[in-house]
Design a protein around this motif. Structure first.
Motif, mmCIF file in Angstrom:
data_model
loop_
_atom_site.group_PDB
_atom_site.id
_atom_site.type_symbol
_atom_site.label_atom_id
_atom_site.label_comp_id
_atom_site.label_asym_id
_atom_site.label_seq_id
_atom_site.Cartn_x
_atom_site.Cartn_y
_atom_site.Cartn_z
ATOM 1 N N LEU A 1 -56.732 -11.548 -16.667
ATOM 2 C CA LEU A 1 -55.461 -11.619 -16.081
ATOM 3 C C LEU A 1 -55.373 -11.014 -14.777
ATOM 4 C CD1 LEU A 1 -53.216 -12.128 -19.387
ATOM 5 C CD2 LEU A 1 -54.505 -13.902 -18.007
ATOM 6 N N VAL B 1 -47.126 -10.850 -17.208
ATOM 7 C CA VAL B 1 -46.934 -11.141 -18.378
ATOM 8 C C VAL B 1 -45.897 -10.581 -19.067
ATOM 9 C CG1 VAL B 1 -47.855 -11.845 -20.776
ATOM 10 C CG2 VAL B 1 -48.969 -12.643 -18.463
ATOM 11 N N ASP C 1 -51.104 -7.084 -18.772
ATOM 12 C CA ASP C 1 -50.507 -7.568 -17.409
ATOM 13 C C ASP C 1 -49.213 -7.378 -17.284
ATOM 14 O OD1 ASP C 1 -51.691 -9.463 -14.885
ATOM 15 O OD2 ASP C 1 -49.713 -10.110 -15.705
ATOM 16 N N SER D 1 -52.596 -14.906 -14.452
ATOM 17 C CA SER D 1 -51.488 -14.266 -15.169
ATOM 18 C C SER D 1 -50.287 -15.116 -14.950
ATOM 19 C CB SER D 1 -51.589 -12.899 -14.352
ATOM 20 O OG SER D 1 -50.769 -13.076 -13.053
#
Length: 249
Positions: free
Chosen positions: A193, A233, A230, A199
């Motif tokens: 990601l 996220v 990440d 991502s």
């Protein structure tokens, strides 16, 4: 930003959702693009989720593009219509239109649309057969819901992103939320990601799931907010918890 404008078109053209077959969908669009041009922009905005690739349809779009591009330059509304023709050729997924799209590179009013269309072409070459695959359609749901379900069952993260945005902007059916939750759970801890597009797609899954305001998904969003590595996220999972459920860390 490649897809966002297209998602609002369903609110304008809600009757595009149902047809008996892919051929029916194709014929309906052929009729639209063979008719009044004032209907073309809204219809073109739906191509990003319809899964259509038939050259009988997109040859008409290509002809309209080449006929109208020059005359439309000085009229904003007409220029926007022509720009949608360019994007439509990208959504077709048909490589035969690449030379036509390339003609608009270096052409200031149309260049950004041409670049987006060239980026879309290879993606939609893969995606359109998935989106429009009626063998997986459930007759209990509308065609539009079934198309989104096809997107959310895919293992292609970028197609998942298109589906997540459809959920966020329009479709909140339980079957779609369950598919979205499954994808979010499976992907939030991926090690790849660091790629921004990837991502962003997982972040959209969290954002879309949160927008359902269904308490069933609070625990999953909390898990993502706590365990995802990440930052994008994590941010969107926590933002969704705060915005839709009043849960703040």
């Amino acid at each position: 930003m490649r897809f966002i404008l297209a998602f609002f078109a369903l609110l304008i053209f809600p009757n595009f959702a149902a047809a008996a077959s892919l051929e029916d969908d194709t014929q309906r669009y052929i009729k639209i693009f063979s008719g009044e041009k004032k209907l073309h922009s809204d219809a073109a905005d739906t191509f990003s989720w319809m899964g259509l690739s038939d050259t009988r349809l997109f040859d008409i779009v290509e002809r309209l593009l080449l006929e109208d591009a020059a005359a439309a330059r000085d009229n904003r509304s007409e220029r926007n219509r022509v720009a949608r023709y360019i994007r439509s050729l990208g959504f077709s997924g048909q490589a035969k239109y690449e030379p036509t799209i390339n003609k608009f590179l270096g052409d200031p009013p149309y260049e950004r649309f041409a670049r987006a269309a060239l980026q879309d072409l290879p993606d939609y070459n893969k995606w359109n057969p998935i989106i429009s695959n009626r063998s997986s359609f459930d007759p209990k749901f509308s065609d539009d819901v079934n198309r989104v379900a096809n997107m959310l069952r895919s293992d292609d993260l970028l197609l998942l992103c298109v589906g997540a945005k459809r959920v966020y902007f329009d479709s909140k059916e339980d079957v779609l939320l369950e598919l979205l939750a499954r994808q979010l759970r499976a992907n939030y801890a991926r090690s790849d990601l660091n790629d921004r597009d990837r991502s962003d797609c997982v972040a959209w899954a969290a954002k879309a799931l949160g927008s359902s305001k269904n308490d069933k998904y609070v625990a999953l969003l909390q898990e993502v907010g706590e365990k995802a590595t990440d930052r994008t996220v994590v941010k969107h999972a926590k933002d969704a918890l705060g915005k839709y459920y009043g849960v703040r860390n």
